[in-house]
Design an enzyme around this catalytic site. Structure first.
Site, mmCIF file in Angstrom:
data_model
loop_
_atom_site.group_PDB
_atom_site.id
_atom_site.type_symbol
_atom_site.label_atom_id
_atom_site.label_comp_id
_atom_site.label_asym_id
_atom_site.label_seq_id
_atom_site.Cartn_x
_atom_site.Cartn_y
_atom_site.Cartn_z
ATOM 1 N N GLU A 77 0.833 -1.222 0.000
ATOM 2 C CA GLU A 77 0.000 0.000 0.000
ATOM 3 C C GLU A 77 0.861 1.263 0.000
ATOM 4 O O GLU A 77 0.589 2.219 0.715
ATOM 5 C CB GLU A 77 -0.998 -0.050 1.172
ATOM 6 C CG GLU A 77 -1.940 -1.241 1.041
ATOM 7 C CD GLU A 77 -2.924 -1.440 2.199
ATOM 8 O OE1 GLU A 77 -2.920 -0.644 3.146
ATOM 9 O OE2 GLU A 77 -3.693 -2.415 2.137
ATOM 10 N N GLU A 95 -5.190 -8.619 0.095
ATOM 11 C CA GLU A 95 -6.080 -8.426 1.255
ATOM 12 C C GLU A 95 -7.428 -8.158 0.649
ATOM 13 O O GLU A 95 -7.562 -7.265 -0.184
ATOM 14 C CB GLU A 95 -5.692 -7.171 2.048
ATOM 15 C CG GLU A 95 -4.660 -7.336 3.097
ATOM 16 C CD GLU A 95 -4.429 -6.012 3.834
ATOM 17 O OE1 GLU A 95 -5.381 -5.465 4.419
ATOM 18 O OE2 GLU A 95 -3.293 -5.538 3.823
#
Ligand SMILES: *[C@@H]1O[C@H](CO)[C@@H](O)[C@H](O)[C@H]1NC(C)=O
Length: 436
Positions: A182, A339
């Site tokens: 991220e 995720e």
């Protein structure tokens, strides 16, 4: 009876008792040994069912290391999607998830921090324990490694930690390493800073690639549908504060970082450093009441369609948001939903928990989607519940009987399109073998 005959009688009795006692002892020992033996044999049989977790010699002299996997990346299945989960690790662990599922998941994710201490850069005992748990359950470890200061990661730290990966690989624990995830969001210390991130990722990838074939480098930004994620209109100050970063991030050259810019490519470390690409991609609900995801939500986010309808800036450049096309197809990389899941808002009105979660797994995991998105090779469900702002959010699909029953029935229906650990094996060259 005379003395002699009494003595004889006692003698016979004595030897009878002794013989009986010895025989009994032998019998008991034999029974116990048999039990130990069967337990051991069962354990070995279990182990044999998980060839992916068999210890392996990482040595170029090993014949298994001397051929290249045909056009596939490290740990990439030729076809099918690996199913994975991210447990909370306390008290839930891989084995308990497998027990509930009645299947052996292919991948288990763990989050660990990388600190700039050359002696103990990751919590070694914790990582060893996680690896042992993954080996016990069967499968591959997805290791999300978060550097707390990516700029300060030294060669000594990289050397130490990659030696550790090699050791775990040799012990039967293949690793998909999601390093610095991220990086296109502001919530990590390396976020929005490609001038730090890219060389740091390359350095880790180079060391991993030299030491072992059984750790794959996963590059995994956050889904860029609503990029840049800052609230400030017209960009914000952090980008312009560092001209080197601004130059990389302002891909349309209008002087600010905005919805017209590329949410992914500025952060891409390069084809030779990246084995897998991935995204954090959830069905995220910010406020009650609960609602079922729109039927096209997953495709829209993954492939950059209809994003204004979800709140993206009207100037959004949709073509640049097609992650699947640009990174999985054009770069021919296996893709992971690193995720993923649908977050249900606990104790809130609206759609039921089953409807929300089912709405999500029906669009991410269905025969048509899997047949179309052939590069999608791994899906990891965030198997947790967390407090976030005013809400308790729950993404788990295996913890409640009624959700689990529906989920499991859905998986059964998908059949061999979904890959489980008992179907997997690896070679020292990093290739993943699947059996029917
Ligand atoms: C990785 O695999 C290649 C062949 O695919 C082999 O030449 C090399 O020695 C292997 N590396 C290690 C560290 O095992």
């Amino acid at each position: 009876m005379g003395y002699q005959s009494r003595r004889l009688f006692c003698g016979i009795l004595f030897w009878l008792k002794t013989t009986f006692a010895v025989a009994l002892a032998f019998a008991i020992m034999a029974v116990l040994s048999l039990r130990v033996y069967t337990k051991h044999k069962d354990a070995m049989d279990e182990r044999a069912k998980q060839p992916i977790n068999t210890p392996i010699a990482i040595d170029p002299a090993n014949l298994g290391c001397q051929y290249q996997p045909g056009g596939l990346a490290r740990l990439e299945p030729a076809q099918g999607v690996l199913m994975g989960y991210s447990p909370n690790w306390n008290p839930d662990v891989p084995t308990t998830i497998n027990q509930r599922l009645g299947r052996r998941a292919a991948v288990f994710n763990t989050f660990m921090r990388l600190v700039n201490d050359p002696v103990n850069p990751v919590d070694q005992n914790m990582l060893d324990w996680h690896a042992a748990e993954v080996i016990n359950a069967g499968g591959i470890m997805a290791l999300t490694l978060e550097p707390i200061d990516m700029l300060g990661v030294t060669d000594a730290v990289i050397d130490k930690v990659t030696d550790h990966f090699r050791r775990l690989n040799a012990g039967g624990c293949p690793i998909i390493l999601r390093y610095g995830h991220e990086m296109n969001g502001e919530w990590t210390n390396y976020g929005y800073r490609p001038n730090i991130y890219i060389p740091a990722f390359q350095k880790m990838a180079t060391a991993v690639h030299a030491k072992t074939n059984l750790t794959a480098m996963l590059w995994s930004p956050n889904v860029g549908a609503l990029y840049p994620f800052t609230a400030t209109a017209g960009g914000s100050t952090w980008q312009t504060a560092d001209p080197a970063n601004l130059a990389l991030l302002d891909t349309n050259g209008n002087g600010i970082v905005d919805a017209g810019d590329d949410p992914y490519m500025p952060y891409y470390p390069g084809d030779e450093y990246v084995d897998w690409v991935g995204l954090s991609l959830y069905y995220y609900q910010d406020a009650a009441p609960n609602a079922v995801p729109k039927a096209t939500f997953f495709d829209d986010y993954l492939e950059g369609q209809n994003l204004v309808a979800y709140g993206a800036d009207a100037n959004v450049n949709l073509a640049l948001r097609n992650f699947y096309q640009r990174f999985a197809v054009e770069k021919k990389k296996p893709m992971a939903l690193s995720e993923s899941g649908a977050g249900y808002l606990m104790n809130q009105a609206g759609a039921t928990e089953l409807a929300v979660k089912q709405g999500w797994w029906e669009q991410t995991l269905n025969t048509a989607t899997l047949a179309r998105l052939t590069q999608l090779k791994l899906i990891i469900n965030f198997e947790e519940q967390k407090n976030e702002a005013a809400y308790v959010k729950n993404w788990a699909v295996t913890t409640k009987p009624e959700i689990l029953a529906a989920y499991n029935a859905h998986l059964t229906q998908l059949g061999a399109a979904v890959l489980w650990a008992n179907k997997l094996g690896v070679s020292c060259d990093g290739s993943l073998k699947t059996s029917a």
